[in-house]
Enzyme design. Structure first.
Site, PDB file in Angstrom:
ATOM      1  CG  HIS A  56     -21.330 -13.229  34.214  1.00 12.07           C
ATOM      2  ND1 HIS A  56     -21.117 -14.581  34.101  1.00 12.07           N
ATOM      3  CD2 HIS A  56     -20.366 -12.633  33.449  1.00 12.07           C
ATOM      4  CE1 HIS A  56     -20.067 -14.791  33.317  1.00 12.07           C
ATOM      5  NE2 HIS A  56     -19.609 -13.631  32.895  1.00 12.07           N
ATOM      6  CG  HIS A  58     -19.207 -10.258  30.904  1.00  9.75           C
ATOM      7  ND1 HIS A  58     -18.143 -10.631  31.696  1.00  9.75           N
ATOM      8  CD2 HIS A  58     -19.391  -8.923  31.138  1.00  9.75           C
ATOM      9  CE1 HIS A  58     -17.715  -9.579  32.380  1.00  9.75           C
ATOM     10  NE2 HIS A  58     -18.459  -8.542  32.055  1.00  9.75           N
ATOM     11  CG  ASP A  60     -18.079 -14.474  27.295  1.00  6.51           C
ATOM     12  OD1 ASP A  60     -18.587 -13.540  27.947  1.00  6.51           O
ATOM     13  OD2 ASP A  60     -17.115 -15.147  27.714  1.00  6.51           O
ATOM     14  CG  HIS A  61     -21.028 -16.144  30.295  1.00  9.12           C
ATOM     15  ND1 HIS A  61     -20.783 -17.307  30.989  1.00  9.12           N
ATOM     16  CD2 HIS A  61     -19.813 -15.569  30.090  1.00  9.12           C
ATOM     17  CE1 HIS A  61     -19.479 -17.429  31.200  1.00  9.12           C
ATOM     18  NE2 HIS A  61     -18.876 -16.393  30.662  1.00  9.12           N
ATOM     19  CG  HIS A 114     -15.979 -11.834  35.814  1.00  7.74           C
ATOM     20  ND1 HIS A 114     -14.782 -11.466  35.229  1.00  7.74           N
ATOM     21  CD2 HIS A 114     -16.809 -12.182  34.790  1.00  7.74           C
ATOM     22  CE1 HIS A 114     -14.891 -11.576  33.916  1.00  7.74           C
ATOM     23  NE2 HIS A 114     -16.113 -11.998  33.621  1.00  7.74           N
ATOM     24  CG  ASP A 133     -16.680 -16.072  33.440  1.00  9.77           C
ATOM     25  OD1 ASP A 133     -16.765 -17.300  33.241  1.00  9.77           O
ATOM     26  OD2 ASP A 133     -16.641 -15.237  32.514  1.00  9.77           O
ATOM     27  CG  HIS A 171     -14.100 -18.633  30.096  1.00 10.03           C
ATOM     28  ND1 HIS A 171     -14.255 -18.239  28.782  1.00 10.03           N
ATOM     29  CD2 HIS A 171     -14.912 -17.840  30.831  1.00 10.03           C
ATOM     30  CE1 HIS A 171     -15.120 -17.230  28.732  1.00 10.03           C
ATOM     31  NE2 HIS A 171     -15.541 -16.979  29.963  1.00 10.03           N
TER      32      HIS A 171
END
Length: 255
Positions: A56, A58, A60-61, A114, A133, A171
């Site tokens: 996805h 975001h 942080d990915h 998410h 996530d 995570h």
């Protein structure tokens, strides 16, 4: 297992993953949270990735997408519904597509909730799923772009995989997830025992992942919306599944 996995920490609580087909040496990176920790893992293992499988959009990915693509010439795969938000994407994936890593095929499962376009990867032959996530150990992702019904359907898809499937998540949230799970399912003996093991692992600085689908089905409240004890604890014995799930998610948001 013919798919070898190197799991490592990135940022503050993200997991990075290198997945290598043992027969061919072909290697994929699952998401790209942080360049330097990924480079350290590549150097440590000697596994050089040729593919980057994004779940996805975001940051942080996907933060290291372009840097890693420039360094290794990676081919980047990601969700078609978020293609405009995935840096460097080459291939847009949708439900039912297949990505091949050496001799290993990954089925693409659309798992919105998410984010609206989130996807998961299921390597059936290896018995491994990367759920990022969507499904966490003892939890699920916060509903940032979708209504509860969308996440519920996504979790039902994952729950339908073989129970022995090994699950890798995005995570290290398991300890706090366990505390919440006990608040809605306190009579669950398997959950109580699991929470003790998780506390011991974290006290030693060890990861709590991977998990298995069977373990999640037995202890994760976000896969147990049908459980009579949870429904009784919520005062929702006869409520529709989606309402029970939405209440669990709402309580976790404010826990």
């Amino acid at each position: 297992m013919t798919l070898e996995i190197e799991q490592f920490m990135c940022r503050s609580d993200n997991f990075g993953i290198l997945a290598r087909d043992r027969e061919t040496g072909a290697t994929a990176l699952i998401d790209a949270p942080e360049e330097h920790t990924i480079l350290e893992a590549i150097e440590r293992t000697g596994w050089t990735p040729s593919l980057l499988l994004i779940t996805h959009h975001h940051v942080d990915h996907v933060e290291a997408n372009l840097a890693l693509k420039e360094r290794f010439g990676l081919t980047i795969y990601g969700p078609a519904k978020e293609a405009d938000k995935i840096p460097g994407i080459d291939w847009q994936l949708k439900e039912g597509d297949t990505v091949t890593v050496g001799g290993q095929d990954a089925l693409v499962i659309e798992t919105p909730g998410h984010t609206a376009g989130h996807i998961s990867y299921h390597f059936a032959k290896a018995g491994i799923a990367f759920t990022a996530d969507t499904l966490f150990a003892l939890g699920c992702g916060r509903l940032l772009e979708c209504e509860p019904a969308a996440m519920l359907e996504s979790l039902k898809k994952i729950a339908a995989l073989p129970p022995e499937t090994t699950i890798y998540c995005g995570h290290e949230y398991t300890e706090s997830n366990a505390q919440f799970a006990l608040s809605v399912d306190p009579e669950n003996a398997a959950l109580r025992e699991r929470a003790r093991k998780i506390e011991a692992l974290r006290s030693e600085g060890k990861p709590t992942l991977p998990t298995t689908l069977a373990e999640e089905l037995a202890t994760n409240p976000f896969l147990r919306w049908h459980d009579p004890d949870i429904r009784r604890n919520l005062g929702m014995e006869n409520a529709p599944d989606v309402e029970v799930f939405a209440e669990i998610r709402k309580r976790k948001d404010t826990f």
